[in-house]
Design a protein around this motif. Structure first.
Motif, PDB file in Angstrom:
ATOM      1  N   UNK A   1       6.950  -0.110 -15.657  1.00  0.00           N
ATOM      2  CA  UNK A   1       8.337   0.295 -15.109  1.00  0.00           C
ATOM      3  C   UNK A   1       8.105   1.255 -13.658  1.00  0.00           C
ATOM      4  N   UNK A   2       7.481   1.797 -13.797  1.00  0.00           N
ATOM      5  CA  UNK A   2       7.146   2.677 -12.404  1.00  0.00           C
ATOM      6  C   UNK A   2       6.542   1.809 -11.420  1.00  0.00           C
ATOM      7  N   UNK A   3       5.738   0.808 -11.608  1.00  0.00           N
ATOM      8  CA  UNK A   3       5.345   0.013 -10.838  1.00  0.00           C
ATOM      9  C   UNK A   3       6.164  -1.147 -10.490  1.00  0.00           C
ATOM     10  N   UNK A   4       6.866  -1.723 -11.253  1.00  0.00           N
ATOM     11  CA  UNK A   4       8.167  -2.446 -10.750  1.00  0.00           C
ATOM     12  C   UNK A   4       9.234  -1.790  -9.982  1.00  0.00           C
ATOM     13  N   UNK A   5       9.547  -0.504 -10.289  1.00  0.00           N
ATOM     14  CA  UNK A   5      10.560   0.163  -9.416  1.00  0.00           C
ATOM     15  C   UNK A   5       9.980   0.203  -8.149  1.00  0.00           C
ATOM     16  N   UNK A   6       8.808   0.821  -7.873  1.00  0.00           N
ATOM     17  CA  UNK A   6       8.349   0.860  -6.369  1.00  0.00           C
ATOM     18  C   UNK A   6       8.245  -0.432  -5.815  1.00  0.00           C
ATOM     19  N   UNK A   7       7.810  -1.234  -6.443  1.00  0.00           N
ATOM     20  CA  UNK A   7       7.462  -2.615  -5.898  1.00  0.00           C
ATOM     21  C   UNK A   7       8.597  -3.449  -5.385  1.00  0.00           C
ATOM     22  N   UNK A   8       9.942  -2.846  -5.882  1.00  0.00           N
ATOM     23  CA  UNK A   8      11.068  -3.677  -5.257  1.00  0.00           C
ATOM     24  C   UNK A   8      11.243  -3.559  -3.777  1.00  0.00           C
TER      25      UNK A   8
ATOM     26  N   UNK B   1       0.619  -1.308  -0.055  1.00  0.00           N
ATOM     27  CA  UNK B   1       0.119  -0.200  -0.014  1.00  0.00           C
ATOM     28  C   UNK B   1       0.920   1.361   0.025  1.00  0.00           C
ATOM     29  N   UNK B   2       2.005   1.048   0.784  1.00  0.00           N
ATOM     30  CA  UNK B   2       2.626   2.444   0.797  1.00  0.00           C
ATOM     31  C   UNK B   2       3.590   2.752  -0.461  1.00  0.00           C
ATOM     32  N   UNK B   3       4.024   1.380  -1.416  1.00  0.00           N
ATOM     33  CA  UNK B   3       4.476   1.666  -2.585  1.00  0.00           C
ATOM     34  C   UNK B   3       3.430   2.262  -3.661  1.00  0.00           C
ATOM     35  N   UNK B   4       2.356   1.763  -3.509  1.00  0.00           N
ATOM     36  CA  UNK B   4       1.255   2.159  -4.437  1.00  0.00           C
ATOM     37  C   UNK B   4       0.956   3.807  -4.289  1.00  0.00           C
ATOM     38  N   UNK B   5       0.987   4.146  -2.917  1.00  0.00           N
ATOM     39  CA  UNK B   5       0.675   5.620  -2.731  1.00  0.00           C
ATOM     40  C   UNK B   5       1.833   6.410  -3.219  1.00  0.00           C
ATOM     41  N   UNK B   6       3.116   5.992  -3.339  1.00  0.00           N
ATOM     42  CA  UNK B   6       3.861   6.565  -3.787  1.00  0.00           C
ATOM     43  C   UNK B   6       4.106   6.835  -5.350  1.00  0.00           C
ATOM     44  N   UNK B   7       3.292   5.874  -5.882  1.00  0.00           N
ATOM     45  CA  UNK B   7       3.455   5.792  -7.416  1.00  0.00           C
ATOM     46  C   UNK B   7       3.197   6.832  -8.236  1.00  0.00           C
ATOM     47  N   UNK B   8       1.782   7.478  -7.865  1.00  0.00           N
ATOM     48  CA  UNK B   8       1.512   8.575  -8.595  1.00  0.00           C
ATOM     49  C   UNK B   8       2.504   9.761  -8.696  1.00  0.00           C
TER      50      UNK B   8
END
Length: 289
Positions: free
Chosen positions: A148-155, A13-20
């Motif tokens: 790529x954005x999703x993959x970067x923050x999900x690592x 959830x933290x990664x998803x919030x950071x994505x936009x």
């Protein structure tokens, strides 16, 4: 790094919030760099003029540029630049040391490295290149930027202060961009570059540091502790360590630069208090050159 289902869900959830915010910042940064398509800087089929060269044996009369040749005593061929898309791999260190920031108004090293990686990907994708994280398929198109954005923050962060890219993820003739602080054991660099040289892989090593890590501003009694907890040093005179620390940092950078240049790679460094557009422009130029 493991955790309970609740912890894993919280990190997701933290990664998803950071994505936009990451995507918006990367788009703004990428817009500062001219995204014109570039080729591989060699002659080949394409539409863009590359260079005039003297005609040589094997060039047909049709290949001669007679207008250019009329201005001299020699005959010239008008080469065009190859427009073959190049596959670019990106790797951003997920070591816990990358989470460091020396001031609340500065991004962490991880945040800045992720921003540079995504913005660079956006610029390259606009130029028709194929881009992917190291170990993942390189693809072209706008959808790939979102992926790529999703993959970067999900690592997820690794267990130690540093980590290293997997050399067995290299693919022949790709270009690779490595973003790390390079403060941990750098022995993996030799192994990676040796394997890369044998596969025709070239690229960039870019060190991302917080300014405190470059100038060592501490004095007096200071407890130094790595973010992973693996390192701890209680100093009564931190200022007395400055000269030795700066010498070690310069030695590490010189070592990395010599390794990179010896393998035909580029070496650069960036501070998180400096404009990211400068680093992005440099990365784009060395990949295009």
């Amino acid at each position: 790094m493991t955790g309970s289902p609740a912890e894993l869900r919280a990190r997701a959830q933290s990664a998803s919030a950071h994505l936009p915010a990451l995507i918006l910042s990367a788009e703004r940064l990428a817009a500062m760099v001219a995204p014109g398509a570039h080729g591989l800087r060699r002659g080949g089929p394409g539409e863009d003029f590359w260079q005039y060269r003297p005609a040589s044996q094997g060039d047909t009369a049709r290949a001669i540029d007679w207008r250019r040749s009329a201005r001299s005593d020699s005959q010239f061929v008008r080469d065009r630049e190859a427009q073959t898309a190049q596959a670019v791999g990106l790797w951003v260190s997920a070591g816990q040391g990358m989470a460091y920031s020396g001031a609340p108004d500065r991004p962490t090293k991880a945040d800045r490295a992720q921003l540079l990686a995504l913005a660079l990907a956006m610029v390259l994708l606009r130029g028709g290149e194929k881009v992917g994280l190291l170990g993942q398929p390189a693809r072209a198109g706008r959808v790939q930027a979102d992926r790529l954005a999703q993959q970067i923050v999900a690592r997820r962060p690794q267990g130690g202060d540093g980590d290293a890219p997997a050399a067995d993820h290299l693919r022949p003739n790709q270009r690779l961009v490595i973003l790390s602080d390079f403060l941990d054991d750098p022995s993996w660099v030799d192994d990676l570059l040796a394997r890369a040289s044998g596969m025709g892989v070239t690229g960039v090593l870019m060190q991302v540091l917080d300014p405190d890590e470059e100038v060592f501003p501490w004095t007096g009694a200071v407890l130094f502790r790595s973010l992973s907890g693996a390192f701890r040093h209680d100093s009564r005179d931190a200022g007395g360590l400055r000269e030795a620390y700066l010498a070690r940092l310069a030695e590490r950078r010189d070592w990395l630069r010599r390794r990179a240049e010896g393998a035909g790679w580029h070496w650069g460094h960036h501070r998180t208090d400096h404009p990211p557009a400068v680093a992005l422009s440099w990365l784009y130029q060395v990949l295009a050159g």
